[in-house]
Design a protein around this motif. Structure first.
Motif, PDB file in Angstrom:
ATOM      1  N   ASP A 121       0.829  -1.208   0.000  1.00 25.68           N
ATOM      2  CA  ASP A 121       0.000   0.000   0.000  1.00 25.68           C
ATOM      3  C   ASP A 121       0.864   1.260   0.000  1.00 25.68           C
ATOM      4  N   GLY A 122       1.903   1.251   0.844  1.00 26.28           N
ATOM      5  CA  GLY A 122       2.780   2.409   0.884  1.00 26.28           C
ATOM      6  C   GLY A 122       3.540   2.607  -0.410  1.00 26.28           C
ATOM      7  N   GLY A 123       3.950   1.495  -1.030  1.00 18.91           N
ATOM      8  CA  GLY A 123       4.631   1.581  -2.313  1.00 18.91           C
ATOM      9  C   GLY A 123       3.719   2.101  -3.406  1.00 18.91           C
ATOM     10  N   TRP A 124       2.423   1.740  -3.317  1.00 20.21           N
ATOM     11  CA  TRP A 124       1.438   2.263  -4.276  1.00 20.21           C
ATOM     12  C   TRP A 124       1.383   3.780  -4.193  1.00 20.21           C
ATOM     13  N   VAL A 125       1.367   4.308  -2.972  1.00 18.47           N
ATOM     14  CA  VAL A 125       1.348   5.766  -2.797  1.00 18.47           C
ATOM     15  C   VAL A 125       2.624   6.377  -3.369  1.00 18.47           C
ATOM     16  N   ASP A 126       3.764   5.775  -3.061  1.00 18.41           N
ATOM     17  CA  ASP A 126       5.033   6.309  -3.546  1.00 18.41           C
ATOM     18  C   ASP A 126       5.090   6.327  -5.074  1.00 18.41           C
ATOM     19  N   TYR A 127       4.605   5.264  -5.691  1.00 18.50           N
ATOM     20  CA  TYR A 127       4.612   5.163  -7.156  1.00 18.50           C
ATOM     21  C   TYR A 127       3.827   6.319  -7.773  1.00 18.50           C
ATOM     22  N   HIS A 128       2.604   6.504  -7.297  1.00 19.87           N
ATOM     23  CA  HIS A 128       1.753   7.551  -7.870  1.00 19.87           C
ATOM     24  C   HIS A 128       2.257   8.945  -7.509  1.00 19.87           C
ATOM     25  N   ARG A 129       2.810   9.071  -6.321  1.00 19.52           N
ATOM     26  CA  ARG A 129       3.342  10.375  -5.918  1.00 19.52           C
ATOM     27  C   ARG A 129       4.513  10.788  -6.810  1.00 19.52           C
ATOM     28  N   ALA A 130       5.344   9.819  -7.201  1.00 26.02           N
ATOM     29  CA  ALA A 130       6.469  10.128  -8.079  1.00 26.02           C
ATOM     30  C   ALA A 130       5.990  10.691  -9.412  1.00 26.02           C
ATOM     31  N   VAL A 131       4.934  10.096  -9.944  1.00 27.13           N
ATOM     32  CA  VAL A 131       4.392  10.592 -11.219  1.00 27.13           C
ATOM     33  C   VAL A 131       3.743  11.958 -11.027  1.00 27.13           C
ATOM     34  N   ALA A 132       2.918  12.094  -9.997  1.00 31.26           N
ATOM     35  CA  ALA A 132       2.192  13.349  -9.784  1.00 31.26           C
ATOM     36  C   ALA A 132       3.146  14.511  -9.538  1.00 31.26           C
ATOM     37  N   GLU A 133       4.190  14.278  -8.762  1.00 32.28           N
ATOM     38  CA  GLU A 133       5.116  15.364  -8.457  1.00 32.28           C
ATOM     39  C   GLU A 133       5.979  15.739  -9.655  1.00 32.28           C
ATOM     40  N   ALA A 134       6.117  14.827 -10.622  1.00 33.00           N
ATOM     41  CA  ALA A 134       6.896  15.122 -11.831  1.00 33.00           C
ATOM     42  C   ALA A 134       6.156  16.042 -12.785  1.00 33.00           C
ATOM     43  N   VAL A 135       4.820  16.049 -12.687  1.00 31.54           N
ATOM     44  CA  VAL A 135       4.000  16.864 -13.592  1.00 31.54           C
ATOM     45  C   VAL A 135       2.934  17.609 -12.781  1.00 31.54           C
ATOM     46  N   PRO A 136       3.339  18.537 -11.927  1.00 33.65           N
ATOM     47  CA  PRO A 136       2.372  19.210 -11.053  1.00 33.65           C
ATOM     48  C   PRO A 136       1.318  20.020 -11.792  1.00 33.65           C
ATOM     49  N   GLU A 137       1.586  20.324 -13.079  1.00 34.36           N
ATOM     50  CA  GLU A 137       0.616  21.094 -13.858  1.00 34.36           C
ATOM     51  C   GLU A 137      -0.518  20.236 -14.398  1.00 34.36           C
ATOM     52  N   LEU A 138      -0.326  18.927 -14.423  1.00 41.09           N
ATOM     53  CA  LEU A 138      -1.320  18.021 -15.003  1.00 41.09           C
ATOM     54  C   LEU A 138      -2.198  17.406 -13.928  1.00 41.09           C
ATOM     55  N   GLY A 139      -3.473  17.166 -14.260  1.00 39.03           N
ATOM     56  CA  GLY A 139      -4.315  16.352 -13.410  1.00 39.03           C
ATOM     57  C   GLY A 139      -3.854  14.910 -13.487  1.00 39.03           C
ATOM     58  N   VAL A 140      -3.876  14.212 -12.356  1.00 35.41           N
ATOM     59  CA  VAL A 140      -3.420  12.816 -12.289  1.00 35.41           C
ATOM     60  C   VAL A 140      -4.567  11.935 -11.810  1.00 35.41           C
ATOM     61  N   VAL A 141      -4.770  10.828 -12.525  1.00 36.84           N
ATOM     62  CA  VAL A 141      -5.890   9.929 -12.263  1.00 36.84           C
ATOM     63  C   VAL A 141      -5.362   8.512 -12.067  1.00 36.84           C
ATOM     64  N   PRO A 142      -5.275   8.021 -10.841  1.00 38.52           N
ATOM     65  CA  PRO A 142      -4.892   6.622 -10.633  1.00 38.52           C
ATOM     66  C   PRO A 142      -5.956   5.667 -11.188  1.00 38.52           C
ATOM     67  N   TYR A 143      -5.494   4.576 -11.757  1.00 36.39           N
ATOM     68  CA  TYR A 143      -6.363   3.520 -12.274  1.00 36.39           C
ATOM     69  C   TYR A 143      -6.284   2.384 -11.262  1.00 36.39           C
ATOM     70  N   ILE A 144      -7.342   2.191 -10.499  1.00 34.97           N
ATOM     71  CA  ILE A 144      -7.311   1.253  -9.385  1.00 34.97           C
ATOM     72  C   ILE A 144      -8.040  -0.039  -9.743  1.00 34.97           C
ATOM     73  N   ARG A 145      -7.281  -1.138  -9.726  1.00 41.41           N
ATOM     74  CA  ARG A 145      -7.827  -2.469  -9.964  1.00 41.41           C
ATOM     75  C   ARG A 145      -7.585  -3.399  -8.772  1.00 41.41           C
ATOM     76  N   ASN A 146      -6.908  -2.896  -7.762  1.00 38.20           N
ATOM     77  CA  ASN A 146      -6.508  -3.686  -6.605  1.00 38.20           C
ATOM     78  C   ASN A 146      -7.561  -3.583  -5.508  1.00 38.20           C
ATOM     79  N   ALA A 147      -8.289  -4.663  -5.262  1.00 35.56           N
ATOM     80  CA  ALA A 147      -9.357  -4.659  -4.261  1.00 35.56           C
ATOM     81  C   ALA A 147      -8.819  -4.521  -2.845  1.00 35.56           C
TER      82      ALA A 147
END
Length: 302
Positions: A121-147
């Motif tokens: 779970d923590g790694g999931w946050v880190d993964y998405h945070r890395a992408v979001a922080e790289a492009v702060p001007e863009l909206g970021v939408v996680p695609y969640i398939r993990n129940a």
């Protein structure tokens, strides 16, 4: 809510079209056919598109092809629709793709569910945070398939990254979705039913305001009819559309979703809009099922 991302948030509350990637006879991306399919979607009322989504065979495309698809989409769409580019794979690849999407003119990126045998779970946050922080001007939408992912973890991402604005939720459990959305923050994110038209009515009843669609490639009017019914709260009308598309979606879901893209491309081939070719590990439909797909599609336009 940060006002900066209101246009992107508004765009997500709609039919989020996932264009197919048509292939030429030699197996390369058919750029002309792709542009024509995009124009058909736009003319049909689509106002947000996700190039490099799963219906676009994201995992079967090369990095160069994914970049080409991004650029073709943004060029063809212009100011007629928002573009939500699919990115993923390892962190550096996802970050590079997100930055490329920004440079090409996209408004948002959708981050594919991390493909890894050991996702914490923590790694999931880190993964998405890395992408979001790289492009702060863009909206970021996680695609969640993990129940197993909790809504609290998404809330953590949202707290750290103001540009994490929406969620494509694709766990096939409406009750779990309702709880997850409320744990994460029902009003903090725009909730997109990530399992398309079959799940849209139940997910809308629990707080979704948009849904993804591969079917829209084939019959834009059908998908538009559903979103209009759901927006007005007319669930009987939405379920009439559900009944109309039920068999088509059952065929897509057959064999553990093995035919998800295959059936859409077969339908497009029956209309003469692109070749039926898909890339391994997908496979074209057997001859015996092709007539059924064509008959369903013909019925939608009758």
């Amino acid at each position: 809510m940060t006002a900066t991302f209101e246009p992107q948030r508004s765009a997500l509350a709609d039919v989020v079209a996932i264009p197919v990637t048509p292939f030429a006879e030699d197996g390369t991306v058919d750029e002309g056919a792709y542009r024509a399919l995009l124009r058909r979607l736009l003319d049909g009322g689509v106002r947000i598109l996700t190039p490099n989504g799963n219906t676009g065979e994201f995992y079967a495309l090369t990095p160069e092809e994914r970049r080409t698809i991004t650029e073709l989409t943004i060029d063809e769409v212009g100011d007629r629709a928002a573009v939500l580019v699919g990115v993923g794979h390892d962190v550096p690849t996802a970050v590079a793709a997100a930055r490329h999407a920004r440079e090409a003119g996209a408004q948002m990126v959708m981050v594919h569910q991390p493909v890894h045998p050991y996702v914490s779970d923590g790694g999931w946050v880190d993964y998405h945070r890395a992408v979001a922080e790289a492009v702060p001007e863009l909206g970021v939408v996680p695609y969640i398939r993990n129940a197993a992912l909790s809504g609290e973890r998404l809330a953590e991402l949202g707290e750290a990254c103001p540009n994490a604005i929406g969620v494509k939720y694709a766990v096939p459990d409406a009750a779990r979705f309702a709880g997850f959305a409320r744990d994460a923050g029902l009003d903090r994110f725009v909730w997109v039913a990530g399992l398309a038209e079959p799940y849209a009515p139940s997910y809308f009843s629990a707080g979704a305001t948009g849904f993804t669609s591969g079917l829209v490639n084939v019959a834009p009017a059908v998908s538009m009819n559903m979103i209009e019914a759901l927006r007005s709260g007319d669930y009987p009308a939405a379920m009439k559309v559900w009944e109309q598309i039920r068999r088509f979606e059952e065929l897509r879901a057959a064999h553990g979703n093995a035919n998800n893209v295959t059936v859409v491309k077969e339908a497009l081939a029956s209309l003469g809009l692109c070749r039926r070719d898909v890339r391994a590990p997908s496979k074209v439909l057997p001859e015996a099922q092709r007539a059924e797909v064509a008959a369903i599609v013909a019925g939608w336009s009758a």
